[in-house]
Design an enzyme around this catalytic site. Structure first.
Site, PDB file in Angstrom:
ATOM      1  N   ARG A   1       6.650  -3.247   2.847  1.00 55.86           N
ATOM      2  CA  ARG A   1       6.418  -1.788   2.920  1.00 55.86           C
ATOM      3  C   ARG A   1       5.380  -1.296   1.901  1.00 55.86           C
ATOM      4  O   ARG A   1       5.441  -0.147   1.452  1.00 55.86           O
ATOM      5  CB  ARG A   1       7.726  -0.994   2.746  1.00 55.86           C
ATOM      6  CG  ARG A   1       8.812  -1.347   3.726  1.00 55.86           C
ATOM      7  CD  ARG A   1       8.443  -1.083   5.182  1.00 55.86           C
ATOM      8  NE  ARG A   1       9.444  -1.648   6.058  1.00 55.86           N
ATOM      9  CZ  ARG A   1       9.347  -2.861   6.639  1.00 55.86           C
ATOM     10  NH1 ARG A   1       8.267  -3.608   6.472  1.00 55.86           N
ATOM     11  NH2 ARG A   1      10.284  -3.319   7.414  1.00 55.86           N
ATOM     12  N   SER A  45      14.104   4.383   7.720  1.00 53.05           N
ATOM     13  CA  SER A  45      14.753   3.852   6.507  1.00 53.05           C
ATOM     14  C   SER A  45      14.352   4.691   5.303  1.00 53.05           C
ATOM     15  O   SER A  45      13.170   4.887   5.044  1.00 53.05           O
ATOM     16  CB  SER A  45      14.332   2.402   6.270  1.00 53.05           C
ATOM     17  OG  SER A  45      14.894   1.602   7.270  1.00 53.05           O
ATOM     18  N   GLU A  50      11.595   4.763   0.297  1.00 49.89           N
ATOM     19  CA  GLU A  50      10.578   4.218   1.209  1.00 49.89           C
ATOM     20  C   GLU A  50       9.831   5.390   1.854  1.00 49.89           C
ATOM     21  O   GLU A  50       8.618   5.353   2.037  1.00 49.89           O
ATOM     22  CB  GLU A  50      11.243   3.359   2.303  1.00 49.89           C
ATOM     23  CG  GLU A  50      10.235   2.842   3.322  1.00 49.89           C
ATOM     24  CD  GLU A  50      10.844   1.926   4.371  1.00 49.89           C
ATOM     25  OE1 GLU A  50      11.782   1.164   4.057  1.00 49.89           O
ATOM     26  OE2 GLU A  50      10.371   1.974   5.526  1.00 49.89           O
TER      27      GLU A  50
HETATM   28  C1  LIG Z   1      13.768   6.360  14.062  1.00 48.18           C
HETATM   29  C2  LIG Z   1      12.830   5.623  13.141  1.00 48.18           C
HETATM   30  C3  LIG Z   1      12.847   4.231  13.124  1.00 48.18           C
HETATM   31  C4  LIG Z   1      11.998   3.531  12.264  1.00 48.18           C
HETATM   32  N1  LIG Z   1      12.023   2.167  12.278  1.00 48.18           N
HETATM   33  C5  LIG Z   1      11.176   1.483  11.487  1.00 48.18           C
HETATM   34  C6  LIG Z   1      11.174   0.053  11.496  1.00 48.18           C
HETATM   35  O1  LIG Z   1      11.912  -0.593  12.220  1.00 48.18           O
HETATM   36  N2  LIG Z   1      10.313  -0.589  10.668  1.00 48.18           N
HETATM   37  C7  LIG Z   1       9.452   0.097   9.842  1.00 48.18           C
HETATM   38  O2  LIG Z   1       8.686  -0.545   9.128  1.00 48.18           O
HETATM   39  N3  LIG Z   1       9.430   1.443   9.820  1.00 48.18           N
HETATM   40  C8  LIG Z   1      10.261   2.143  10.618  1.00 48.18           C
HETATM   41  N4  LIG Z   1      10.246   3.510  10.584  1.00 48.18           N
HETATM   42  C9  LIG Z   1       9.346   4.195   9.649  1.00 48.18           C
HETATM   43  C10 LIG Z   1       7.980   4.556  10.245  1.00 48.18           C
HETATM   44  O3  LIG Z   1       8.024   4.637  11.648  1.00 48.18           O
HETATM   45  C11 LIG Z   1       6.888   3.554   9.848  1.00 48.18           C
HETATM   46  O4  LIG Z   1       6.738   3.470   8.452  1.00 48.18           O
HETATM   47  C12 LIG Z   1       5.537   3.948  10.472  1.00 48.18           C
HETATM   48  O5  LIG Z   1       4.632   2.878  10.411  1.00 48.18           O
HETATM   49  C13 LIG Z   1       4.909   5.170   9.819  1.00 48.18           C
HETATM   50  O6  LIG Z   1       3.811   5.538  10.609  1.00 48.18           O
HETATM   51  P1  LIG Z   1       3.408   7.056  10.782  1.00 48.18           P
HETATM   52  O7  LIG Z   1       2.174   7.109  11.599  1.00 48.18           O
HETATM   53  O8  LIG Z   1       4.561   7.858  11.284  1.00 48.18           O
HETATM   54  O9  LIG Z   1       3.082   7.438   9.285  1.00 48.18           O
HETATM   55  P2  LIG Z   1       3.342   8.838   8.496  1.00 48.18           P
HETATM   56  O10 LIG Z   1       4.822   9.054   8.395  1.00 48.18           O
HETATM   57  O11 LIG Z   1       2.530   9.903   9.138  1.00 48.18           O
HETATM   58  O12 LIG Z   1       2.770   8.461   7.095  1.00 48.18           O
HETATM   59  C14 LIG Z   1       3.355   7.423   6.333  1.00 48.18           C
HETATM   60  C15 LIG Z   1       2.347   6.991   5.261  1.00 48.18           C
HETATM   61  O13 LIG Z   1       1.205   6.420   5.907  1.00 48.18           O
HETATM   62  C16 LIG Z   1       0.025   7.068   5.468  1.00 48.18           C
HETATM   63  N5  LIG Z   1      -0.962   7.096   6.561  1.00 48.18           N
HETATM   64  C17 LIG Z   1      -0.794   7.510   7.833  1.00 48.18           C
HETATM   65  N6  LIG Z   1      -1.955   7.374   8.520  1.00 48.18           N
HETATM   66  C18 LIG Z   1      -2.866   6.879   7.636  1.00 48.18           C
HETATM   67  C19 LIG Z   1      -4.253   6.528   7.719  1.00 48.18           C
HETATM   68  N7  LIG Z   1      -4.953   6.665   8.857  1.00 48.18           N
HETATM   69  N8  LIG Z   1      -4.867   6.058   6.603  1.00 48.18           N
HETATM   70  C20 LIG Z   1      -4.181   5.908   5.433  1.00 48.18           C
HETATM   71  N9  LIG Z   1      -2.873   6.209   5.296  1.00 48.18           N
HETATM   72  C21 LIG Z   1      -2.234   6.689   6.387  1.00 48.18           C
HETATM   73  C22 LIG Z   1       0.467   8.468   5.065  1.00 48.18           C
HETATM   74  O14 LIG Z   1      -0.469   9.063   4.167  1.00 48.18           O
HETATM   75  C23 LIG Z   1       1.823   8.169   4.432  1.00 48.18           C
HETATM   76  O15 LIG Z   1       1.617   7.727   3.104  1.00 48.18           O
HETATM   77  C24 LIG Z   1      11.104   4.244  11.426  1.00 48.18           C
HETATM   78  C25 LIG Z   1      11.077   5.643  11.471  1.00 48.18           C
HETATM   79  C26 LIG Z   1      11.930   6.322  12.315  1.00 48.18           C
HETATM   80  C27 LIG Z   1      11.868   7.826  12.342  1.00 48.18           C
END
Ligand SMILES: Cc1cc2nc3c(=O)[nH]c(=O)nc-3n(C[C@H](O)[C@H](O)[C@H](O)COP(=O)(O)OP(=O)(O)OC[C@H]3O[C@@H](n4cnc5c(N)ncnc54)[C@H](O)[C@@H]3O)c2cc1C
Length: 288
Positions: A162, A211, A281
């Protein structure tokens, strides 16, 4: 331009928790040239925060006094030689998994279980069901606050659980992923299994940030939370999921302060019970 650069945009609608205040400016580029121009022309010194699908973020109720760059419209997925898939930062992980399946390419099935974007996944080195971004990423293209665009091979990101150690002044534009040839039926079967495993182990159809706290090599966060008696604990409209106690759920019009306070309460109880200080996280953004 009005839909591209907005002032005082409420951010709650863009996060999975559905909470949080507004940002000072909101910019949603339709292509990378537009983003580069915006960064070069920008007059003020406000902080910039890249936002993906908002599935791993808590935005505080007082909002963010800076610029949100939202990547949703940079969402192209293309096939290059040798089964390499290039996906822009705003493409959803699930769409990339489906694209790979449609081209009979295996290795990206795990993406079907992560509800985020490619940019968020690269930042978080997201993973699920036995794989993570680190295993499939080749390189990423990124842009910095001065509009400089550079390609970084995966090893320069120092991806680990992560974590991505590239300077946070770089925003990801796209990533290239390796795959191997596979049979469409088998790929589809694996994706279905992942979806069903997810349904059995995680709360679905709820307002959550995934998480909440990180595991490490010595413990799983959910085990410590459970041991500390926090499963089902409520604070205002927020609660610790009964199904997966490392998930906080906004079950009844919670605000971000309640969600954050509940997380801090859990950290305190876990520390008292086990001596371990859990690390968030979920990324927390905005004014206290
Ligand atoms: C129901 C649920 C289940 C989940 N299951 C998992 C799982 O199984 N495994 C897991 O790893 N995660 C899981 N997650 C967490 C999440 O989905 C992941 O961490 C995901 O990759 C975050 O992506 P996002 O686009 O939503 O990022 P955001 O929530 O929009 O941002 C997260 C971080 O990424 C950065 N970011 C986003 N886009 C960019 C970019 N273009 N350049 C630089 N930084 C950027 C943001 O600045 C922030 O720091 C889950 C979440 C939910 C709600």
């Amino acid at each position: 331009m009005s839909n591209i650069l907005l002032k005082n945009k409420p951010l709650n609608v863009l996060t999975w928790f559905k909470t949080g205040g507004s940002c000072k400016y909101f910019f949603q580029p339709e292509n990378k040239e537009m983003l580069k121009k915006f960064l070069l022309d920008k007059q003020d010194n406000l902080d910039i925060f890249p936002l993906g699908a908002g599935s791993n973020i808590l935005i505080r109720d007082k909002g963010y006094n800076g610029i949100i760059v939202h990547f949703a419209k940079l969402n192209k997925i293309t096939l290059e030689n040798n089964g390499i898939i290039r996906a822009q930062a705003g493409a959803m992980d699930v769409e990339v998994a489906r694209f790979a399946r449609n081209h009979s390419l295996s290795g990206l099935e795990f993406l079907v279980g992560i509800p985020g974007s490619i940019g968020g996944g690269i930042k978080m080195n997201s993973g699920a069901f036995g794989s993570e971004f680190k295993n499939v990423l080749i390189d990423v293209k990124a842009i910095n606050k001065d509009g400089v665009i550079k390609t970084f091979p995966k090893n320069e990101l120092n991806l680990s659980y992560r974590t991505n150690k590239l300077d946070s002044n770089w925003f990801f534009l796209d990533g290239r992923f390796k795959t191997k040839p596979g049979q469409k039926n088998n790929i589809q079967k694996k994706m279905k299994e992942i979806i069903s495993l997810r349904k059995n182990s995680q709360p679905t159809g709820v307002k959550t940030g995934g998480s909440t706290f990180m595991n490490n090599e010595n413990f799983k966060a959910w085990e410590l939370i459970d041991k500390s008696g926090c499963r089902g604990t409520r604070l205002g409209g927020a609660k610790i999921s009964e199904k997966h106690c490392n998930f906080i759920i906004n079950f009844n019009k919670a605000n971000s302060s309640e969600i954050e306070a509940l997380g801090e309460l859990v950290r305190e109880r876990v520390f008292k019970k086990t001596g371990v200080k859990l690390n968030w996280e979920i990324k927390i953004l905005g004014e206290k």
